[in-house]
Design a protein around this motif. Structure first.
Motif, short mmCIF file in Angstrom:
data_model
loop_
_atom_site.label_atom_id
_atom_site.label_comp_id
_atom_site.label_asym_id
_atom_site.label_seq_id
_atom_site.Cartn_x
_atom_site.Cartn_y
_atom_site.Cartn_z
N ALA A 103 0.85 -1.22 0.12
CA ALA A 103 -0.08 0.11 -0.06
C ALA A 103 0.75 1.27 0.09
CB ALA A 103 -0.90 -0.13 1.21
N ASN A 104 2.02 1.20 0.42
CA ASN A 104 3.05 2.55 0.61
C ASN A 104 4.24 2.19 -0.09
OD1 ASN A 104 4.34 0.83 2.42
ND2 ASN A 104 4.11 2.07 4.16
N ALA A 105 4.06 1.17 -0.96
CA ALA A 105 5.49 0.92 -1.77
C ALA A 105 5.73 2.04 -2.63
CB ALA A 105 5.56 -0.39 -2.36
N PRO A 106 7.03 2.59 -2.79
CA PRO A 106 7.27 3.69 -3.57
C PRO A 106 7.33 3.08 -5.06
CG PRO A 106 8.70 3.73 -1.81
CD PRO A 106 8.10 2.37 -1.93
N ARG A 107 6.53 3.88 -6.06
CA ARG A 107 6.45 3.55 -7.37
C ARG A 107 7.90 3.86 -8.17
NH1 ARG A 107 1.36 4.89 -5.88
NH2 ARG A 107 -0.25 3.85 -6.64
N PRO A 108 7.90 3.28 -9.50
CA PRO A 108 9.17 3.84 -10.25
C PRO A 108 8.76 5.17 -10.48
CG PRO A 108 8.44 1.72 -11.10
CD PRO A 108 7.46 2.28 -9.94
N ARG A 109 9.92 6.03 -10.44
CA ARG A 109 9.73 7.42 -10.64
C ARG A 109 9.71 7.78 -12.15
NH1 ARG A 109 14.80 8.90 -6.93
NH2 ARG A 109 15.39 6.79 -7.66
N ALA A 110 10.30 6.83 -12.91
CA ALA A 110 9.92 7.31 -14.41
C ALA A 110 8.52 6.75 -14.93
CB ALA A 110 10.97 6.61 -15.50
N THR A 111 8.20 7.35 -15.86
CA THR A 111 6.67 7.07 -16.29
C THR A 111 6.97 5.75 -17.19
OG1 THR A 111 6.74 8.64 -18.05
CG2 THR A 111 5.92 9.18 -16.13
N PRO A 112 5.77 5.03 -17.27
CA PRO A 112 5.72 3.84 -18.38
C PRO A 112 5.63 4.38 -19.76
CG PRO A 112 3.86 3.83 -17.22
CD PRO A 112 4.50 5.01 -16.49
N VAL A 133 11.37 -0.50 -17.09
CA VAL A 133 11.89 0.54 -16.35
C VAL A 133 12.46 0.21 -14.76
CG1 VAL A 133 11.30 2.65 -15.31
CG2 VAL A 133 10.22 1.90 -17.34
N LEU A 134 13.89 0.41 -14.84
CA LEU A 134 14.60 -0.03 -13.38
C LEU A 134 14.91 1.33 -12.75
CD1 LEU A 134 17.22 -2.25 -15.34
CD2 LEU A 134 14.90 -2.87 -14.22
N ASP A 135 14.27 1.27 -11.44
CA ASP A 135 14.55 2.31 -10.51
C ASP A 135 15.18 1.59 -9.17
OD1 ASP A 135 14.61 4.37 -8.54
OD2 ASP A 135 12.70 5.07 -9.47
N PHE A 136 16.46 2.17 -9.09
CA PHE A 136 17.45 1.44 -7.94
C PHE A 136 17.16 2.07 -6.65
CE2 PHE A 136 19.09 0.38 -12.00
CZ PHE A 136 19.52 -0.87 -12.14
N GLY A 145 26.94 0.59 3.06
CA GLY A 145 28.29 0.29 2.03
C GLY A 145 27.40 0.14 0.30
N GLU A 146 26.34 0.42 0.16
CA GLU A 146 25.52 0.29 -1.15
C GLU A 146 25.41 1.56 -1.66
OE1 GLU A 146 25.54 -2.39 -2.89
OE2 GLU A 146 25.12 -4.36 -1.77
N THR A 147 25.66 1.66 -3.04
CA THR A 147 25.27 2.90 -3.69
C THR A 147 24.20 2.71 -4.71
OG1 THR A 147 27.34 3.92 -3.01
CG2 THR A 147 26.12 5.04 -4.94
N PRO A 148 23.14 3.37 -4.95
CA PRO A 148 22.18 2.81 -6.00
C PRO A 148 22.73 3.49 -7.20
CG PRO A 148 21.39 4.53 -4.54
CD PRO A 148 22.49 4.13 -3.85
N PRO A 149 22.70 2.67 -8.36
CA PRO A 149 23.07 3.09 -9.72
C PRO A 149 21.89 4.20 -10.12
CG PRO A 149 23.14 0.75 -9.62
CD PRO A 149 22.36 1.29 -8.28
N GLU A 150 22.13 4.82 -11.30
CA GLU A 150 20.99 5.48 -11.75
C GLU A 150 20.05 4.73 -12.20
OE1 GLU A 150 21.13 8.91 -11.66
OE2 GLU A 150 22.76 9.22 -10.65
N ALA A 151 18.75 5.51 -12.12
CA ALA A 151 17.60 4.62 -12.95
C ALA A 151 17.68 4.56 -14.38
CB ALA A 151 16.32 5.46 -12.43
#
Length: 255
Positions: A103-112, A133-136, A145-151
């Protein structure tokens, strides 16, 4: 006669008896000082604090959520990528984040936007084109210790009956799954972990580490550090009054 006069006038017969009455009154006042609020209100306050802490902190999970696109909006998928078979010209999304539930999970920020992602990929017989569409996620969602890659987005040209998992594998290897076929990593991110529990602040996406055992011991030490200033002051008052009473009694006997 002396006793009768004392009863009639409300006086006590001896200084020692007066001292006892005085000490009882002082001790009663001291007991009220040390006890503070009544036990029932204190218990209610403790329950209120516990409820507030439970509301301020909740359990969430760090994982890849799966989404299906329709027009310019995302919907949380009702089945996993291993069984969902997207249609030709559709979009699927994957978002890495910390959330308590769907219910509160963040969606991918880019549109489909299928046209933008697959517009340059030619059609092939027996194949379909799926926008992936991949949103890290954000640094706040990342494990230590992790750095998310660019979407990023990619067009997967796959067989007509391919699943979303197969479309994902075509454009975002390596994938990592656990023993229960839960998707743990996409394109090598994250390197470790899979749906682990984390503490989240209610009403925000902030995560924080639980209180350490040392912090807990320090907090308990403060609670158990000794008698309060009010208690010490009360004991001092009792001692002074007792000494004054004894001195007065001795003085009367000498007189």
């Amino acid at each position: 006669m002396t006793t009768a006069r004392a009863i009639r006038t409300g006086r006590l017969a001896t200084p020692g008896a007066a001292l006892v009455v005085l000490l009882v009154a002082v001790l009663a006042a001291l007991a009220a000082l040390v006890a503070g609020p009544a036990a029932a209100p204190a218990s209610a306050q403790a329950r209120a604090r516990a409820a507030a802490q439970a509301g301020a902190q909740a359990q969430g999970y760090r994982y890849w959520s799966f989404w299906t696109g329709s027009g310019t909006a995302w919907s949380y998928a009702t089945e996993g990528p291993g069984t969902y078979r997207p249609a030709d010209g559709s979009a699927v999304g994957f978002r890495f984040a910390v959330s308590q539930d769907s219910a509160n999970a963040p969606r991918p920020r880019a549109t489909p936007d299928v046209a933008a992602v697959c517009g340059g990929t030619p059609e092939e017989d027996g194949h379909k084109r799926v926008a992936v569409v991949l949103d890290f996620g954000t640094p706040a969602d990342a494990a230590h210790g992790e750095t998310p890659p660019e979407a990023r987005s990619a067009c997967a040209a796959v067989a007509g009956d391919a699943t979303a998992a197969e479309a994902l594998a075509a454009v975002a290897k390596p994938l990592r799954y656990d023993s229960n076929a839960l998707l743990c990593g996409i394109a090598g991110y994250p390197r470790t972990g899979c749906g682990e529990k984390v503490d989240v602040a209610a009403g925000s996406g902030a995560t924080h580490a639980p209180q350490s055992s040392q912090d807990s011991r320090d907090a308990q030490a403060k609670k158990d550090s000794g008698p309060s200033a009010g208690l010490i002051t009360g004991i001092a008052v009792v001692a002074v009054l007792a000494g004054a009473g004894l001195w007065q009694a001795r003085r009367r006997r000498r007189g």
